[in-house]
Design an enzyme around this catalytic site. Sequence first.
Site, PDB file in Angstrom:
ATOM      1  N   CYS A 134       0.931  -1.199  -0.024  1.00  0.00           N
ATOM      2  CA  CYS A 134       0.153  -0.010  -0.068  1.00  0.00           C
ATOM      3  C   CYS A 134       0.796   1.362   0.165  1.00  0.00           C
ATOM      4  CB  CYS A 134      -0.993   0.166   1.255  1.00  0.00           C
ATOM      5  SG  CYS A 134      -0.302  -0.670   2.755  1.00  0.00           S
ATOM      6  N   HIS A 247      -2.953   6.091   4.876  1.00  0.00           N
ATOM      7  CA  HIS A 247      -1.636   6.187   5.039  1.00  0.00           C
ATOM      8  C   HIS A 247      -1.225   7.591   4.516  1.00  0.00           C
ATOM      9  CE1 HIS A 247      -1.255   1.926   6.135  1.00  0.00           C
ATOM     10  NE2 HIS A 247      -0.428   1.536   5.165  1.00  0.00           N
TER      11      HIS A 247
HETATM   12  C1  11C Z   1       1.059  -1.935   6.568  1.00  0.00           C
HETATM   13  N1  11C Z   1       1.989  -1.962   4.496  1.00  0.00           N
HETATM   14  O1  11C Z   1       0.715  -0.732   6.636  1.00  0.00           O
HETATM   15  C2  11C Z   1       1.311  -3.119   5.598  1.00  0.00           C
HETATM   16  C3  11C Z   1       0.426  -3.836   5.030  1.00  0.00           C
HETATM   17  O2  11C Z   1       3.378  -6.087   2.170  1.00  0.00           O
HETATM   18  O3  11C Z   1       1.217  -6.260   1.619  1.00  0.00           O
HETATM   19  C4  11C Z   1       0.467  -4.426   3.827  1.00  0.00           C
HETATM   20  C5  11C Z   1       1.577  -5.217   3.637  1.00  0.00           C
HETATM   21  C6  11C Z   1       1.961  -6.134   2.512  1.00  0.00           C
HETATM   22  O4  11C Z   1       1.126  -2.462   7.640  1.00  0.00           O
END
Ligand code: 11C
Length: 338
Positions: A134, A247
């Site tokens: 993400c 995010h």
């Molecule tokens: C998080 N980006 O915010 C991560 C979630 O490799 O698909 C997704 C983790 C991934 O914790």
Amino acid sequence: ANPVVAIAGATGAVGQEFMQVLHDLDFPASEVRALASARSAGKKIEFAGCGQVPAGELTVQEMTSESFKDVDIALFSCGAGISKEMREAVVASGAVMIDNSSAFRMDADVPLVVPEVNPGDVSWHSGVIANPNCSTIQMVVALKPLYDIAPIKRVVVSTYQAASGGGAPAMEELYGQTKDFLNGDELKVEVFQHRIAFNCIPHIDVFLEDDSTKEEWKMVVETKKIMGDENIAVAATCVRVPVLRCHAESVNVEFTGEVSVEAARKAFEAFEGITLMDDCSSNIYPMPGLLAGTNDTYIGRLRKDSTVEHGLAMWIVADQIRKGAALNAVQIAQLLLP
Ligand code: 11C
């Protein structure tokens, strides 16, 4: 015939969002199959309908290697281990697996796709297309229109990642700890490494040998693969913050040639999937608290970075569960439609 869509991990936060996005985009499915672990089999989940599938309840089926008969598109979000276990069965059934996990992202035979950036890469898949992490997705959406003006040399990014990145249990942990903290009760720490309520944790995914985290590494290698340019250097610091959804990222970009703030602004305004939210005189900039449930990548605080010859700084916000996961995957599925 219209495609049959399977959702692997239908009861999870991203699985639920897959269904919402299929409805919102009116994906032309002839059937939507909800799959999950044996624990959830038999559970009924509401579906608002899409294509030829009417609104109503879907009954969750236990996912086995037999589940993909007649399936055309399998949207996966149930962890890297299960994606690896199921890959062969999905591909053997003739379906295309669009996988949200980190299992295959850097494999040479698996395209890693953000439809606004590298839609053409779906053409060389051999049964699996990976959905990027993400935090990478929202960054490359913002980088692409700038890269088209002048190639990028270096990106320095710090992320402010919501609890939603850890799925539904992580969001529950933020809620629960916040309540317990305000009530003066003892806090339970189960999902994150430390307390997340009223805190920031500079640690997402596991630590690697060079003391960076795997989340930071993903931003480095995935950006190069999606943008198709090994020369883009990325320095990332990934931080979990006590936000439920969306995010945010502070990004400084150094270019090989001049990209003015005005040119960047114009490029963002013309780019599908980006909303510019940038008016300092009225305190307008994107914030996670405003943008849960939205589809676009939002950009604000756009300004010159005068510490390098050709530099810009900006602030990016996107809903991690939508553009950072479910929406991007369904947009990939749309690219596969005849
Ligand atoms: C998080 N980006 O915010 C991560 C979630 O490799 O698909 C997704 C983790 C991934 O914790």
